[in-house]
Design an enzyme around this catalytic site. Structure first.
Site, short mmCIF file in Angstrom:
data_model
loop_
_atom_site.label_atom_id
_atom_site.label_comp_id
_atom_site.label_asym_id
_atom_site.label_seq_id
_atom_site.Cartn_x
_atom_site.Cartn_y
_atom_site.Cartn_z
N TYR A 80 42.59 36.48 38.81
CA TYR A 80 43.45 35.25 38.34
C TYR A 80 42.63 33.66 38.50
O TYR A 80 42.39 33.05 39.12
CB TYR A 80 45.02 34.83 39.58
CG TYR A 80 45.81 36.21 38.59
CD1 TYR A 80 46.30 36.42 37.58
CD2 TYR A 80 46.21 37.03 39.58
CE1 TYR A 80 47.62 37.61 36.82
CE2 TYR A 80 46.86 37.76 39.54
CZ TYR A 80 47.84 38.44 38.56
OH TYR A 80 48.23 39.57 38.27
N HIS B 263 46.19 28.89 42.06
CA HIS B 263 45.95 29.66 43.89
C HIS B 263 44.70 30.44 43.49
O HIS B 263 44.41 30.82 44.40
CB HIS B 263 47.44 31.07 42.91
CG HIS B 263 47.82 31.50 44.08
ND1 HIS B 263 48.77 30.84 45.17
CD2 HIS B 263 48.23 33.15 44.34
CE1 HIS B 263 48.71 31.61 46.56
NE2 HIS B 263 49.11 32.77 45.74
N ASN C 249 46.79 37.28 49.37
CA ASN C 249 47.34 37.30 50.77
C ASN C 249 46.86 38.81 51.96
O ASN C 249 48.10 38.95 52.54
CB ASN C 249 48.92 38.43 50.58
CG ASN C 249 49.78 36.98 49.52
OD1 ASN C 249 49.32 35.98 49.50
ND2 ASN C 249 50.51 37.29 48.55
N ASN D 88 50.51 32.16 52.48
CA ASN D 88 50.44 34.29 52.72
C ASN D 88 48.82 34.51 53.13
O ASN D 88 48.33 34.98 54.19
CB ASN D 88 51.18 35.26 51.62
CG ASN D 88 52.76 34.82 51.64
OD1 ASN D 88 53.14 35.55 52.72
ND2 ASN D 88 52.97 35.28 50.83
#
Length: 158
Positions: A15, A20, A71, A113
């Protein structure tokens, strides 16, 4: 001998250019600015060079992006940090207003996370560089918000 800094940007390689993956985006930008070539390594992408900071101090700067999903990136970042004197982790923060940066040493994970994964794999305290992405508008899904592409304005800012 120069102090060795590791700047690890958090993100998800599948991504790119999303909120993020802002940590990855900044690592790419710093690599470009400092003319550091990022090469593929077993656990991600990294490159290093001697960089002159403000005030004239020189440091050995290592830039790193894990190829593990954010994460679960802790073990790969911990492995990369073994030879570093100082670890700085760049990551998105919904708690910071868009464009606001905050730096903290030995910060709690605050529910992030990626930071939690690093804290589980790497025991020395480290610096966090929280990059503000703001919060989604009322009713917008958080996952959808953080996985959406950065706007042209946001890309220019960062």
């Amino acid at each position: 001998l120069h102090p060795r800094f590791l700047l690890a940007g958090l993100g998800n390689l599948p991504y790119p250019d999303t909120r993020h993956s802002l940590g990855h985006t900044l690592i790419d930008g710093l690599a470009n600015r400092w003319r550091i070539r990022l090469g593929k390594k077993p656990n991600g992408w990294s490159g290093q060079s001697i960089v002159r900071l403000k005030g004239g101090h020189q440091v050995s700067m290592v830039l790193y992006k894990s190829n593990a999903l954010m994460n679960i990136s802790g073990p790969s970042i911990a492995a990369a940090a073994k030879m570093a004197d100082h670890l700085f982790v760049l990551h998105d923060s919904i708690d910071n207003k868009v464009g606001k940066v905050s730096v903290q040493y030995a910060a709690p994970h605050r529910g992030h996370n990626g930071i939690k994964s690093i804290q589980q794999a790497y025991t020395p305290p480290f610096w966090t560089v929280r990059l503000g992405i703001g919060r989604p508008v009322q009713g917008e899904d958080l996952a959808e918000f953080v996985l959406s592409k950065l706007s042209a304005r946001e890309m220019d800012h960062w």
